[in-house]
Motif scaffolding. Structure first.
Motif, short mmCIF file in Angstrom:
data_model
loop_
_atom_site.label_atom_id
_atom_site.label_comp_id
_atom_site.label_asym_id
_atom_site.label_seq_id
_atom_site.Cartn_x
_atom_site.Cartn_y
_atom_site.Cartn_z
N LEU A 30 12.19 7.29 -11.00
CA LEU A 30 12.65 6.04 -10.40
C LEU A 30 11.69 5.57 -9.30
O LEU A 30 11.41 4.37 -9.19
CB LEU A 30 14.06 6.22 -9.82
CG LEU A 30 15.19 6.38 -10.85
CD1 LEU A 30 16.49 6.76 -10.17
CD2 LEU A 30 15.38 5.09 -11.66
N VAL A 33 8.62 4.10 -11.02
CA VAL A 33 8.90 2.76 -11.55
C VAL A 33 8.93 1.74 -10.42
O VAL A 33 8.35 0.65 -10.52
CB VAL A 33 10.21 2.76 -12.35
CG1 VAL A 33 10.61 1.34 -12.73
CG2 VAL A 33 10.08 3.61 -13.61
N ASP A 34 9.61 2.06 -9.32
CA ASP A 34 9.66 1.15 -8.18
C ASP A 34 8.26 0.79 -7.70
O ASP A 34 7.97 -0.37 -7.38
CB ASP A 34 10.44 1.79 -7.03
CG ASP A 34 11.94 1.60 -7.14
OD1 ASP A 34 12.38 0.71 -7.89
OD2 ASP A 34 12.68 2.35 -6.48
N ALA A 65 14.65 1.12 -15.84
CA ALA A 65 14.38 2.16 -14.85
C ALA A 65 15.32 3.35 -15.05
O ALA A 65 14.88 4.51 -15.00
CB ALA A 65 14.53 1.59 -13.44
N VAL A 107 6.67 -0.47 -18.06
CA VAL A 107 7.17 -1.21 -16.90
C VAL A 107 6.59 -2.61 -16.85
O VAL A 107 7.29 -3.60 -16.60
CB VAL A 107 6.87 -0.44 -15.60
CG1 VAL A 107 7.23 -1.27 -14.37
CG2 VAL A 107 7.61 0.89 -15.58
#
Length: 313
Positions: A30, A33-34, A65, A107
């Motif tokens: 996570l 991805v952020d 995500a 992404v």
């Protein structure tokens, strides 16, 4: 054999991803991805508000995500799928699980897809039609459509669970005609996805998919628009473009991945598999149940134990 199913946009809710952050592997994913996004999605997943989270430009990223984080948990446990599929935007998560897209590419495409679909200026909606076969819903959609006001079957989710997508006047006409439906439910979505009304985003999306770095899949992928397993990269590219305006044939997908005696065995069906919904959702688990398939959801704390038992069996 083990099959992975990745949920799509209709599974978002405030607080999603909370259980994933208890896993170091999922938490790292996570955070990765952020860091790759124009704006981190985790704060919105955790705290909302809901009206922003369900907006197309955020919802598709949020669910992806969580899908990728749940996949990281399975990867850490040493599991590998024999076949993958994803519902709507979940197809991009499936392509990543099959090795077609790397993390950054996944992404990037999801963020672009979300922005393109949110930017379509022709307004529409979607409604779930319950209790009717898809053939009947197709007849209703044809009767309710008018020039400039189309409505089509956007998703075949399960027997008796069909979603129509199109212009608001056509959706209203279909609801009036469908007196034989058990229930018609308006979906909280931003537009008429998987319908001709998404055509405004198709050219830019096709160019992005064509330019994206993709590799041959390690395992078969079942695209939404065909419902047939394939390892042909050219087919997967075309299908990923086509699903923007094309139908999600999820019933066919389930028949291919986990055929049941009642559904019959198609020539293209794979050997029976243990199926797991990879994300923060039980939606696909419920749809699988309607087709007679037992699916494990990663949101269930007992799933890893049950999965180990099922694979061993």
């Amino acid at each position: 054999m083990l099959g992975y199913l990745f949920p799509g946009q209709g599974t978002v809710r405030v607080g999603m991803g909370a259980w994933l952050r208890r896993s170091p592997a999922a938490r790292r994913r996570l955070e990765q991805v952020d860091a790759m996004l124009t704006r981190p999605i985790s704060p919105l997943c955790a705290r909302g508000p809901l009206d922003r989270l369900v907006a197309t430009e955020h919802a598709q990223i949020a669910v992806t995500a969580c899908n990728l984080a749940a996949l990281a948990v399975l990867d850490e446990e040493g599991y590998e799928p024999a076949v993958v599929a994803g519902h709507s935007v979940g197809e991009l998560s499936a392509l990543h699980a099959a090795g077609v897209l790397d993390l950054a590419g996944t992404v990037r495409l999801v963020e672009l897809r979300a922005g393109l679909m949110a930017g379509v200026d022709v307004r529409g909606g979607m409604r779930a039609v319950m209790g009717l076969p898809v053939e009947r819903v197709e007849q209703l959609a044809e009767a309710a459509s008018a020039p400039g006001e189309p409505v089509v079957v956007g998703l075949e989710n399960a027997p008796g669970h069909v979603v129509v997508s199109g212009s608001p006047p056509a959706l209203d006409r279909l609801a009036e005609l469908a007196a034989d439906a058990d229930q018609i439910v308006a979906l909280r979505v931003g537009n008429a996805f998987h319908s001709p009304l998404m055509a405004g985003a198709e050219r830019a999306w096709a160019a992005a998919v064509e330019a994206a770095l993709m590799r041959e899949p390690r395992v078969p992928v079942v695209p939404n628009v065909t419902g047939e397993p394939t390892t042909d990269l050219a087919v997967l590219r075309r299908a990923l473009v086509a699903q923007l305006t094309g139908r999600v044939r999820w019933t066919h997908t389930m028949e291919a991945i986990a055929p049941t005696p009642s559904a019959g065995m198609r020539e293209t069906a794979l050997a029976p598999v243990s199926v797991v919904e990879v994300g923060d959702s039980k939606v696909l688990t419920g749809l699988a149940r309607r087709t007679g398939v037992r699916c494990l959801s990663m949101t269930d704390p007992a799933t890893l134990r049950r999965l180990a038992k099922a694979v061993a069996a």
